[in-house]
Design an enzyme around this catalytic site. Structure first.
Site, mmCIF file in Angstrom:
data_model
loop_
_atom_site.group_PDB
_atom_site.id
_atom_site.type_symbol
_atom_site.label_atom_id
_atom_site.label_comp_id
_atom_site.label_asym_id
_atom_site.label_seq_id
_atom_site.Cartn_x
_atom_site.Cartn_y
_atom_site.Cartn_z
ATOM 1 N N LYS A 140 0.828 -1.205 0.000
ATOM 2 C CA LYS A 140 0.000 0.000 0.000
ATOM 3 C C LYS A 140 0.863 1.255 0.000
ATOM 4 O O LYS A 140 1.919 1.312 0.643
ATOM 5 C CB LYS A 140 -0.909 -0.027 1.237
ATOM 6 C CG LYS A 140 -1.894 1.131 1.332
ATOM 7 C CD LYS A 140 -2.743 0.949 2.586
ATOM 8 C CE LYS A 140 -3.705 2.097 2.814
ATOM 9 N NZ LYS A 140 -4.515 1.900 4.042
ATOM 10 N N SER B 192 -9.232 2.285 3.226
ATOM 11 C CA SER B 192 -8.283 2.913 2.325
ATOM 12 C C SER B 192 -7.333 1.950 1.637
ATOM 13 O O SER B 192 -6.572 2.343 0.748
ATOM 14 C CB SER B 192 -7.474 3.964 3.080
ATOM 15 O OG SER B 192 -6.694 3.366 4.116
ATOM 16 N N SER C 87 -9.665 0.082 7.492
ATOM 17 C CA SER C 87 -9.087 0.184 6.148
ATOM 18 C C SER C 87 -8.550 -1.112 5.569
ATOM 19 O O SER C 87 -8.251 -1.176 4.379
ATOM 20 C CB SER C 87 -7.976 1.239 6.133
ATOM 21 O OG SER C 87 -8.526 2.529 6.265
#
Length: 474
Positions: free
Chosen positions: A90, A164, A188
């Site tokens: 990420k 996210s 997330s």
């Protein structure tokens, strides 16, 4: 595919895409396949599908192939638990040689000189970083998009992959990688896993190195992994936690599991399919010999406010930490950071709030082993440019859709999301299990037992690399 979801066909370069991470590692360790061939095959699949999904901000072609070659020539290759396994990271932790933007085009471009600790551990275990996945700006929101890009859900490209860690979830669900790194400050990891039909574990406080942004959202944010099988997730978790992967110890007795579907957000409740998924999970647990009792955790408005203040302050702290000009932030993020600055100046982020809430939640688990709840209220949010909408529109959509995740970040307790099937319209369904401190092993053990009893489809149908029609246009 057998009952466990493992692919059972002859191996070859083309067929390696779609295998679980541990099967790939076994092939590389035995010398039956090279890490270079594994990475080549996954890069080719990324080329085929990512234009329709938007999972990656960066694809590390040359660097990944060089890393794969180093695995192939390593004398200790046979001892690496993730030997040659392609992974994605990420875009809010450091990968040496790459720029980390925290999802913000306004972030100054600085090439990272060393890996974040969890990336270093994954690489040391033999994993190969093939790309950096997309995230919403400052990783603040429950949908993943930005200027010129919307990360789409591989199960339904009209829907978001959530956020996210949406880019990481989309990368795994579309077969681009068997494992991906993500992190979780308000849900997330768990929300993208639920949206994209994956299994994930939000570790408890201090189990895995955090070091996310300025202060990991005042300690709420933790690193974890997204996977298609519990076995893959368990090994990835052990590696990131600095532990030796091994068999998950069984509890030696049936578990006593609390059930709660209560939502703290006014007007937000699980829809029919989400409630049905919870009911079906209760039936499966009872069939497996466990006990399920109705019991609501004492989550108060004060605790909810404690999580919200950390979320707001996190935007301001991370913008400062990254050296971002706030005027260059997206309007929703600019408002978020402005409120966060006020929250911080008023001293509303109080350690005692989290400590008190954690103690209350530990007490809750005195007579139950785990808690079962929904994850989200309905199908994933629409895939649209949410960054162009107002702060209030984003907050309202996020709160209505995902009221069951943030409390466990404030409490610092482990929580796992497990796929349970699909909605009538085709999107995945999932449930959440939460445990007391140090319950990661218990959660993973139960997830493995439930996976054996009720396996799930490991990849989104249209993008499934294990089926011949997976590259059909959408």
């Amino acid at each position: 595919m057998d009952a466990s979801g493992a692919v059972t066909r002859p191996h070859g370069v083309a067929q390696v895409v779609g295998l679980p991470a541990l099967e790939i590692a076994a092939l590389v360790k035995s010398g039956e396949m090279t890490a270079v061939d594994v990475v080549h095959a996954h890069l080719a699949h990324i080329d085929e599908v990512d234009a329709r999904v938007g999972a990656f901000r960066v694809v590390r072609r040359e660097a990944a192939l060089a890393e794969a070659h180093a695995i192939d020539t390593a004398l200790a290759r046979f001892a690496l638990p993730l030997a040659g396994v392609p992974i994605a990271v990420k875009d809010n932790v450091a990968v040496a040689g790459e720029v980390c933007t925290d999802g913000s085009p306004a972030c100054p471009e600085r090439v990272e000189t060393k890996d974040h600790p969890v990336v270093a551990r994954l690489r040391k275990a033999g994993a190969v970083v093939v790309g950096i996945t997309r995230a919403p700006e400052l990783c603040l929101y429950g949908a993943t998009d930005g200027p010129g890009t919307v990360t789409r859900n591989p199960w339904d490209t009209a829907r978001s992959a959530a956020g996210s860690s949406g880019g990481s979830a989309a990368a795994v669900a579309s077969g681009c990688v068997p494992l991906a790194h993500g992190n979780d400050g308000m849900g997330s990891l768990r929300l993208p896993a639920a949206a994209c039909g994956l299994v994930t574990l939000k570790p408890g406080l201090g189990t895995v190195p955090a070091e996310i942004g300025a202060d990991s959202w005042s300690g709420m944010a933790v690193n974890g992994a997204l996977a298609t099988t519990v076995a893959d997730l368990a090994v990835a978790h052990a590696v990131m936690a600095g532990e030796q992967p091994g068999e998950l110890p069984a509890p030696g007795r049936p578990l006593r599991i609390a059930l709660s579907t209560r939502s703290l957000v006014p007007g937000a409740r699980a829809d029919g399919p989400a409630r049905a998924a919870v009911d079906a999970m209760v039936a499966l647990l009872i069939e497996a010999g466990h006990t399920v009792v109705r019991k609501d955790p004492p989550i108060t408005p004060g605790a909810a406010a404690g999580a919200m203040t950390r979320w707001m302050a996190g935007a301001d702290n991370d913008a400062e930490h990254l050296g971002i000009d706030r005027a260059a932030l997206q309007p929703r993020s600019r408002t978020h950071a402005r409120i966060g600055r006020v929250v911080s100046r008023l001293g509303l982020v109080r350690p005692a709030t989290a400590e008190r809430f954690r103690a209350q939640m530990v007490d809750f688990f005195e007579d139950v082993d785990l808690l079962l709840s929904p994850v989200s209220a309905g199908p994933p949010l629409p895939a649209r440019p949410w960054h162009e909408r107002s702060f209030l529109a984003n907050i309202a959509a996020n709160a209505r859709w995902a009221p069951w995740t943030a409390a466990w970040n404030l409490a610092g307790l482990p929580a796992l999301v497990l796929p349970t099937g699909v909605r009538p319209e085709g999107q995945p369904l999932a449930v959440q299990f939460v445990g007391p401190p140090d319950a990661e092993g218990r959660l993973l053990w139960l997830a493995g037992e439930l996976e054996r009893r009720q396996p799930w489809r490991r990849y989104a149908p249209v993008f499934d690399p294990t089926t011949p029609s997976s590259t059909a246009p959408v």
